[in-house]
Design a protein around this motif. Structure first.
Motif, short mmCIF file in Angstrom:
data_model
loop_
_atom_site.label_atom_id
_atom_site.label_comp_id
_atom_site.label_asym_id
_atom_site.label_seq_id
_atom_site.Cartn_x
_atom_site.Cartn_y
_atom_site.Cartn_z
N LEU A 1 12.44 -0.55 6.83
CA LEU A 1 10.99 -0.49 6.97
C LEU A 1 10.57 0.96 6.95
N LEU A 2 9.73 1.33 5.98
CA LEU A 2 9.26 2.71 5.82
C LEU A 2 7.77 2.77 6.13
N LEU A 3 7.40 3.64 7.04
CA LEU A 3 6.00 3.82 7.45
C LEU A 3 5.56 5.24 7.12
N ALA B 1 17.58 4.94 12.17
CA ALA B 1 16.23 5.42 12.45
C ALA B 1 16.06 6.80 11.84
N GLU B 2 14.88 7.05 11.27
CA GLU B 2 14.65 8.30 10.52
C GLU B 2 13.22 8.79 10.74
N MET B 3 13.09 10.09 10.88
CA MET B 3 11.77 10.72 10.94
C MET B 3 11.76 11.91 10.00
N ARG B 4 10.70 12.04 9.20
CA ARG B 4 10.60 13.12 8.23
C ARG B 4 9.20 13.70 8.26
N TYR B 5 9.13 15.02 8.29
CA TYR B 5 7.85 15.73 8.24
C TYR B 5 7.92 16.77 7.14
N ALA B 6 6.94 16.79 6.26
CA ALA B 6 6.92 17.73 5.13
C ALA B 6 5.59 18.48 5.12
N PHE B 7 5.64 19.73 4.69
CA PHE B 7 4.41 20.52 4.58
C PHE B 7 4.41 21.32 3.29
N SER C 1 0.86 -1.19 0.00
CA SER C 1 0.00 0.00 0.00
C SER C 1 0.89 1.23 0.00
N ASP C 2 0.24 2.39 -0.07
CA ASP C 2 0.99 3.64 -0.02
C ASP C 2 1.45 3.99 1.38
N ASN C 3 1.02 3.22 2.39
CA ASN C 3 1.28 3.56 3.78
C ASN C 3 2.54 2.92 4.36
N TRP C 4 3.03 1.86 3.72
CA TRP C 4 4.23 1.24 4.26
C TRP C 4 4.93 0.39 3.21
N SER C 5 6.20 0.15 3.45
CA SER C 5 6.98 -0.72 2.57
C SER C 5 8.14 -1.29 3.36
N VAL C 6 8.64 -2.41 2.90
CA VAL C 6 9.82 -3.02 3.49
C VAL C 6 10.76 -3.43 2.36
N SER C 7 12.04 -3.23 2.55
CA SER C 7 13.01 -3.56 1.49
C SER C 7 14.22 -4.26 2.09
N SER C 8 14.89 -5.02 1.24
CA SER C 8 16.11 -5.70 1.63
C SER C 8 17.07 -5.71 0.45
N THR C 9 18.33 -5.40 0.71
CA THR C 9 19.36 -5.36 -0.34
C THR C 9 20.54 -6.23 0.06
N TYR C 10 20.98 -7.06 -0.86
CA TYR C 10 22.22 -7.82 -0.67
C TYR C 10 23.26 -7.24 -1.62
N ARG C 11 24.39 -6.85 -1.05
CA ARG C 11 25.44 -6.20 -1.81
C ARG C 11 26.72 -7.04 -1.69
N TYR C 12 27.36 -7.30 -2.83
CA TYR C 12 28.54 -8.15 -2.83
C TYR C 12 29.63 -7.53 -3.71
N SER C 13 30.86 -7.69 -3.24
CA SER C 13 32.02 -7.30 -4.03
C SER C 13 33.13 -8.29 -3.70
N GLU D 1 6.83 10.63 7.53
CA GLU D 1 7.47 9.35 7.23
C GLU D 1 8.33 8.94 8.41
N LEU D 2 8.24 7.66 8.77
CA LEU D 2 9.08 7.07 9.79
C LEU D 2 9.77 5.86 9.19
N ALA D 3 11.03 5.68 9.51
CA ALA D 3 11.76 4.54 8.96
C ALA D 3 12.72 4.00 10.01
N ILE D 4 12.84 2.68 10.03
CA ILE D 4 13.88 2.03 10.81
C ILE D 4 14.56 1.03 9.90
N GLY D 5 15.83 0.78 10.13
CA GLY D 5 16.55 -0.15 9.28
C GLY D 5 17.85 -0.58 9.91
N VAL D 6 18.50 -1.51 9.26
CA VAL D 6 19.81 -1.97 9.69
C VAL D 6 20.68 -2.11 8.45
#
Length: 733
Positions: free
Chosen positions: A692-694, A727-733, A650-662, A701-706
């Motif tokens: 995780l983006l909420l 951890a991230e918090m964002r407010y826009a107007f 939905s437009d209200n949340w998303s979760v992502s995962s990235t694997y990076r290799y070199s 917008e609120l986000a937590i990640g590792v």
């Protein structure tokens, strides 16, 4: 911040592979603390960001390493951020706040005549937001990194706060104000050690009676030799406080003519500290002197664990005047200037406990150094039916830039004060003037040819090295000219498939640093070469792209054949560290790069993106050092990949995962550093990032990640960060 449709600052007829990320994609997929984080998952890219707040976040590409900074061009809204004033002077990322980035585009290879010879590697164009109404945003980010190296465990915390405010007025005037503040502390970056000989025996240090100590850690170094590690040194733990302020203004003089410009200021205050592992029999900290663990005897110089501080204040200004006709002729003139207002590094000569009370040392000042750029461009955009033999999109223009270095080293009675007698001064200037033209010719409905030519004139002047009480060397003025032809042919097989073949020549001239900056500063010595030859690249690329309703696939075969590669070889195995600048006769890189994305994978809301590159980069000629011929080029991995899964139901949340290799790489051009997964080597990277983006409200917008969830310990000489909570918090107007 509400913005107009994303401004793409690139020519739509570029004859080169382009990888892009929009603001929305970045926020959904990645934990971003600094602007350069946006590049870490791009195809065939390495970002040498050692810690958050690192001012030396260098770029590596298809055929060049992260210590070949002049092969990476970085622009912000068309203004040059590339900084070629020092070996580790990365692009001036600090002039951008992550909050204002609206798009990032990456170009590969020297196939466009529109860009300077430094584009023989990678060109990065960052586009920032522009207000369409009164709007603003606030963003707060925090990190907590767990570090564990040589048995020493600790947590290092960082935070950043950004604010944007902008408005577009009915008069045609618009403005944007940006403030960014960050406070960050690095994990230990460097360690002091001693190497055993080939038989595994350490040289016995002569001198007075040795102090019995505990805490010496033994391991095996990059060359397979036993070594002893005594602690983190050379200002290993960096506490940096950085502030950026930027004001951008624009005015629509008429519907077809506009002007815009900006002024930005950045400041940094760094205080470093060190960490010895050694304790005497009573448990007291030992920083220097002759020591023994009962098995081996070592001598630790008094300056080994000396700290330093650094204060920097930089400014940049830019101004652009351009026309905005939808078709026909358009012109633009853009000027920019970057100045180091003041920059002083204060180096102690004794270890931390004594250094806190003062004492002799040195100071390195780079006040007045900087660079300028000028671009004047005219373009013709055709209207259907123009130029009866086919449609021509024509671009031609003028480019100029200059880089000026002024660096003084002072002997100071009290290292905490940057005053004293001059011990050394180095300086010089380079200038480049270029004329270029490019024609994108649609000579048949499904065919397009792009012809380009760039003529460049370069000169180096005012080179000087002055040593107080010694000699003064004034280097002769030098000049060179280069012609760089480009050719690309593309065929739209059908509406969804494009094949393209591109060839290009490019010349990368020596920087003022490579030519003149022979210095001894702190724990580092640099040996320059005023007679360096220019790098000359002959590059080829064959690419095929297939577009689908749900995604796309691209395959690119590439070759980059470079004569007179300029190489700065750092030797960490001697103290002080020594860097030698030299030419390497011929280095050839060949590779295959694959990229794919799909917007719906199995279920609604699940998307994927992946890239992988296979590369072989070989030294074919090197009269300066024959043992390197036939060896792998430094810091170019054979395999690089990044794969991202995003689930956004939905437009209200998303979760992502990235694997990076070199894959692991060599740092030495003779490839003797084969033991790669240790400090001082260039190791493999195998890391997982999650986010995780909420969006609980439209404006929040609120986000937590590792980042590095699997806590992979990796190195590019210095250790990369361990597992880092975000951890991230964002407010826009």
């Amino acid at each position: 911040m509400n913005v107009n449709s994303i401004r793409r600052t690139l020519d739509p007829n570029l004859p080169t592979t382009v990888a892009s990320k929009t603001r929305e994609e970045l926020r959904e997929q990645q934990n971003i603390f600094n602007p350069e984080d946006a590049l870490r998952n791009m195809p065939s890219m390495t970002i040498r960001k050692r810690y958050s707040g690192d001012r030396n976040a260098l770029v590596g590409g298809r055929s060049f390493s992260t210590v070949q900074a002049p092969r990476a061009l970085v622009y912000m809204d068309g203004y040059m951020l590339s900084n070629f004033l020092g070996r580790f002077d990365a692009p001036r990322w600090n002039m951008i706040a992550p909050e204002e980035m609206s798009r990032v585009d990456v170009l590969y290879g020297p196939f466009s005549a529109l860009y300077p010879g430094n584009s023989i590697g990678t060109t990065i164009a960052v586009t920032t937001s522009r207000p369409s109404a009164f709007s603003g945003s606030v963003r707060i980010v925090g990190q907590d990194q767990a570090s564990d190296q040589y048995g020493v465990k600790d947590h290092y915390r960082n935070y950043q706060a950004s604010a944007l405010l902008g408005e577009k007025l009915a008069s045609g005037l618009w403005y944007k104000l940006m403030l960014n503040h960050q406070d960050a502390t690095s994990q230990p970056m460097s360690y002091y050690g001693a190497n055993a000989n080939a038989a595994g025996v350490f040289t016995v240090a002569a001198g007075a009676a040795a102090t019995p100590v505990s805490g010496i850690v033994y391991d095996t170094g990059p060359y397979g030799m036993r070594r002893a590690i005594f602690g983190a040194n050379t200002g290993a733990i960096d506490h940096t406080i950085q502030n950026t302020a930027k004001a951008t203004l624009g005015y629509d003089i008429s519907p077809m003519l506009s002007v815009e410009g900006f002024v930005a200021w950045w400041g940094n205050d760094s205080v470093t500290r060190n960490q010895t592992f050694l304790r005497d029999a009573a448990g007291n900290v030992v920083w220097s002197g002759r020591v023994t663990d009962g098995i081996n005897v070592f001598m630790i110089p008094a300056s080994t664990f000396a700290p330093y501080t650094r204060d920097e204040h930089h400014a940049q200004v830019g101004l652009t005047l351009k026309t905005r006709n939808k078709a026909g002729w358009n012109t633009s003139v853009s000027v920019g200037s970057y100045r180091i207002l003041d920059d002083v590094q204060r180096n102690a000569s004794t270890a931390d406990p004594v250094a806190a009370g003062g004492g002799a040392g040195t100071a390195v000042l780079r006040d007045g150094s900087g660079f300028n750029s000028l671009d004047a461009v005219a373009t013709y955009t055709p209207v259907a039916g123009d130029w009866g033999g086919g449609l021509h999109a024509v671009t031609f223009g003028l480019h100029g830039d200059d880089y000026k270095l002024q660096q003084a080293t002072l002997n100071t009675a009290d290292w905490r004060n940057a005053s004293g007698s001059e011990a050394q001064f180095v300086g010089g200037q380079t200038r480049t003037l270029a004329l270029f033209g490019q024609d994108a010719w649609r000579f048949a409905p499904q065919w397009q040819a792009v012809f380009g030519l760039r003529a460049e004139a370069w000169q180096a002047s005012d080179g000087v090295q002055r040593v107080t009480g010694g000699s003064t060397v004034n280097y002769a003025r030098r000049s060179e000219r280069a012609w760089s032809p480009k050719l690309s042919l593309s065929w739209d097989v059908d509406a969804a498939t494009t094949l393209r073949a591109s060839a290009g020549r490019g010349t990368r001239f020596a920087t003022v640093t490579e030519l003149f900056q022979g210095t001894a500063a702190g724990s580092s010595i640099t040996v320059n070469d005023p007679n360096l030859k220019s790098e000359r690249s002959t590059a080829l690329e064959l690419s095929a792209e297939r577009r689908y309703s749900l995604g796309s696939l691209r395959a690119s075969l590439f070759q980059d054949d470079i004569r007179n590669t300029i190489w700065s070889q750092l030797n960490l195995n001697v103290y002080p560290n020594v860097t030698n600048v030299q030419n390497v006769g011929r280095v050839r890189t060949r590779g295959l790069e694959l990229f794919g994305q799909i917007n719906r994978l199995f279920v609604d809301g699940l998307s994927a993106e992946a890239n992988i590159a296979y590369t072989r980069s070989k030294i074919l000629e090197n009269d300066n050092y024959q043992p390197s011929v036939g060896k792998d080029w430094s810091r170019v991995p054979r395999v690089r990949s990044a794969s991202t899964l995003v689930y956004a139901p939905s437009d209200n949340w998303s979760v992502s995962s990235t694997y990076r290799y070199s894959s692991a790489q060599y740092n030495e051009i003779n490839n003797t550093d084969y033991n790669s997964d240790v400090y001082g080597a260039v190791s493999r990277v195998s890391q997982v990032d999650v986010r995780l983006l909420l969006k609980p409200r439209k404006d929040t917008e609120l986000a937590i990640g590792v980042d590095n969830l699997n806590n992979n310990q990796s190195y590019q000489l210095h250790p990369y960060p361990g597992r880092t909570l975000f951890a991230e918090m964002r407010y826009a107007f």
